[in-house]
Design an enzyme around this catalytic site. Structure first.
Site, mmCIF file in Angstrom:
data_model
loop_
_atom_site.group_PDB
_atom_site.id
_atom_site.type_symbol
_atom_site.label_atom_id
_atom_site.label_comp_id
_atom_site.label_asym_id
_atom_site.label_seq_id
_atom_site.Cartn_x
_atom_site.Cartn_y
_atom_site.Cartn_z
ATOM 1 N N ASP A 147 61.027 49.296 -91.601
ATOM 2 C CA ASP A 147 60.394 50.465 -91.352
ATOM 3 C C ASP A 147 61.700 51.565 -90.934
ATOM 4 O O ASP A 147 62.462 51.640 -90.497
ATOM 5 C CB ASP A 147 59.241 50.735 -90.665
ATOM 6 C CG ASP A 147 59.882 50.366 -88.888
ATOM 7 O OD1 ASP A 147 61.359 50.657 -88.883
ATOM 8 O OD2 ASP A 147 59.597 50.464 -87.922
ATOM 9 N N HIS A 149 65.237 48.649 -88.593
ATOM 10 C CA HIS A 149 64.428 50.011 -88.378
ATOM 11 C C HIS A 149 64.763 50.647 -88.447
ATOM 12 O O HIS A 149 66.085 50.887 -87.428
ATOM 13 C CB HIS A 149 63.519 49.964 -86.931
ATOM 14 C CG HIS A 149 63.056 48.662 -86.230
ATOM 15 N ND1 HIS A 149 61.721 48.378 -86.754
ATOM 16 C CD2 HIS A 149 63.112 47.377 -85.539
ATOM 17 C CE1 HIS A 149 60.945 47.676 -86.552
ATOM 18 N NE2 HIS A 149 61.953 46.639 -86.157
ATOM 19 N N ASN A 208 67.591 36.574 -85.404
ATOM 20 C CA ASN A 208 66.479 37.531 -85.872
ATOM 21 C C ASN A 208 67.019 38.873 -84.724
ATOM 22 O O ASN A 208 66.663 38.925 -83.609
ATOM 23 C CB ASN A 208 64.768 37.484 -85.858
ATOM 24 C CG ASN A 208 64.945 39.004 -86.373
ATOM 25 O OD1 ASN A 208 64.819 39.378 -87.671
ATOM 26 N ND2 ASN A 208 63.935 39.068 -86.153
ATOM 27 N N GLU A 267 66.254 39.222 -80.359
ATOM 28 C CA GLU A 267 67.391 40.020 -80.264
ATOM 29 C C GLU A 267 67.753 39.817 -78.495
ATOM 30 O O GLU A 267 68.355 40.791 -77.970
ATOM 31 C CB GLU A 267 66.384 41.570 -79.658
ATOM 32 C CG GLU A 267 65.387 41.888 -81.012
ATOM 33 C CD GLU A 267 64.494 42.714 -80.010
ATOM 34 O OE1 GLU A 267 64.074 43.270 -79.276
ATOM 35 O OE2 GLU A 267 63.331 42.892 -81.083
ATOM 36 N N GLU A 322 61.808 43.104 -90.493
ATOM 37 C CA GLU A 322 60.750 44.394 -89.963
ATOM 38 C C GLU A 322 61.418 45.871 -89.651
ATOM 39 O O GLU A 322 60.835 46.787 -89.686
ATOM 40 C CB GLU A 322 60.855 43.966 -88.379
ATOM 41 C CG GLU A 322 60.826 43.007 -87.896
ATOM 42 C CD GLU A 322 61.219 42.959 -86.123
ATOM 43 O OE1 GLU A 322 61.220 44.039 -85.414
ATOM 44 O OE2 GLU A 322 61.112 41.877 -85.723
#
Ligand code: G3I
Length: 455
Positions: free
Chosen positions: A274, A243, A206, A164, A272
């Protein structure tokens, strides 16, 4: 079996044998149909050796509902918080691996892969690091990356080396942070440090909100990866956190994003995943897009049950709070099973693998020179070699280093003994410009190259 057609008898035997093996492989063979995997990990493995993983919290490994699903469905794990800087180095130069080792050992004991998360990040820094800046912080970061990657050396499939580091919004720049303020090169320093500590792990950048190909943040990360590949900074993969919710929906160009990055010569991984309310069509879209990109070699969901999620109220995962499969689970498994079995296509660390873009302009053959920067320590070394084109563009190069003894690993090059040639993405070097490759070995490393020949 007399009177029963041979083909039917064979299918029946297969069905019985497969049912017996179900607990191990997660695949059943039904008479008259192709094999259909019954778990996420088994199905992903059948699609070119991909993985389907989940984030894991160490303190939940004593919950039998949790571990039953974990062991049955997932062939890769990512420690959700246990490998972060605050967890692994709570006091400066004092390391704690108890909960991260627990997750790694549980995974490896059953043959699952481990994604390391995350070596360098502006968030979840221990208090002592959060208050640091400048050279002290830079050195602390290098020490942290070295120590943690060395501790897990040989056990990690892919590391989120940097997490990030780019800002949201339309600017397309870096995120301000104490690490960024140590100098714009902090990301490549982290990657080079990680490579030296664990040459066998794939090294990933990432980030989140990088799913939409039209977004400035996506393009900014793309330009950094492109630059790293051109200059020989050791990067093997890009993680797309993914996400998704109403503000960050599943984009129709998601596949374009994945394939565009893959064309740079890196693996892409969904790290990740979701989705707010676990919309089945979005989940299956993500899976189908990944399967369509040869170098998309794994998908990780960010937790098992909705109650395990960092945003539980949005019920974004594949299992409900009781551990029951949700509609999204079925859509993911169906999408996986509908994918074509493929040959593995991912890279080994430091090698480009397939799908890297190749230069289209042939240029003019000319000379080149090579210089070595050596990081020597007691018993081993890392050599970084800079190849510089002469007065004309070159399209390939070979560097001879006769004293390159006991080489254990090389990256961004094809090695033949003590001869090192370009790989597909770094053969073309414009006049006066440079590219880099590297190798690691035991004993004493070379301090000079004897020659560079260009094509
Ligand atoms: O363990 C303590 C507990 O002892 C304490 O009582 C409690 C009080 O708040 O906090 C607990 O720690 C929390 C930890 O999760 C474990 O549950 C932290 O406060 C909380 O900040 C931490 O949140 C994590 C978050 O990263 C931190 O940034 C989430 O679990 C984790 O899912 C989330 O993961 C991130 C990825 O690393 C990077 N990408 C985004 C993603 C979602 O935010």
């Amino acid at each position: 079996m007399q009177g029963i057609p041979l083909s039917f008898r064979r299918r029946t035997v297969l069905a019985i044998a497969a049912a017996g093996a179900l607990a191990v492989t997660g695949t059943v063979f039904l008479p008259g149909s192709a094999s259909a995997a019954t778990t996420l990990g088994a199905s992903a493995a059948e699609r070119g050796g991909r993985y389907f993983g989940t984030a894991v919290a160490a303190y939940k490994l004593s919950d039998s509902v949790y571990t039953t699903i974990l062991n049955r469905e997932f062939n890769s794990v990512t420690p959700e918080n246990e490998m972060k800087w605050d967890a692994t180095e709570p006091s400066q130069n004092s390391f704690n691996y108890s909960s991260s080792d627990q997750i790694v050992n549980q995974a490896r004991s059953r043959g699952a892969k481990v994604r390391g998360h995350a070596l360098a990040w502006h968030s979840q820094q221990p208090g002592w690091a959060a208050g640091m800046e400048g050279t002290a912080l830079r050195n602390a970061m290098i020490n942290h990356v070295t120590q943690v990657a060395t501790h897990f050396r040989g056990q990690i499939d892919s590391w989120d080396v940097v997490n990030e580091a780019f800002a949201d919004g339309s600017g397309g720049g870096r995120r301000d942070s104490n690490l960024q303020r140590t100098g714009n090169d902090w990301i490549e320093v982290a990657f080079r440090t990680a490579r030296a500590a664990d040459p066998g792990a794939k090294l990933c950048y990432n980030d989140y909100n990088t799913d939409d190909w039209t977004h400035a943040k996506t393009k900014a990360v793309y330009r950094m990866v492109q630059d790293f590949k051109q200059r020989g900074v050791p990067i093997d993969c890009v993680g797309f956190q993914s996400h998704m919710n109403q503000q960050s929906p599943y984009p129709s160009n998601y596949r374009t994003t994945l394939s565009s990055f893959a064309a740079l010569g890196v693996d892409v991984q969904i790290t990740e995943l979701d989705i707010q309310n676990a919309t089945p069509a979005w989940y299956s879209g993500v899976v189908t897009d990944c399967l369509a990109v040869a170098r998309c070699n794994g998908i990780t969901v960010w937790g098992i049950r909705d109650s395990d999620s960092w945003r539980a109220s949005q019920t974004p995962l594949l299992f409900d709070g009781s551990g029951n499969k949700k509609a999204a689970y079925n859509s993911v498994l169906t999408a996986l099973n509908n994918g074509q079995p493929q040959n593995p296509s991912s890279s080994t660390p430091g090698n480009p693998g397939p799908s890297s873009s190749s230069p289209s302009n042939p240029g003019t053959p000319g000379g080149c020179s090579a210089s070595i920067s050596l990081n020597q320590w007691n018993g081993g070394y890392v050599a970084t070699v800079t190849v510089t084109a002469g007065s004309s563009t070159i399209n390939g190069w070979t560097v001879s280093i006769p004293s390159a003894a006991n080489v254990t690993n090389a990256w961004s090059t094809t090695r033949n003994g003590t001869s090192f040639s370009n790989v597909s993405y770094n053969g073309r070097v414009n006049a006066g410009q440079s590219t880099q490759f590297g190798f690691q070995g035991t004993g004493t490393g070379p301090s000079s190259a004897s020659g560079c020949s260009a094509t």
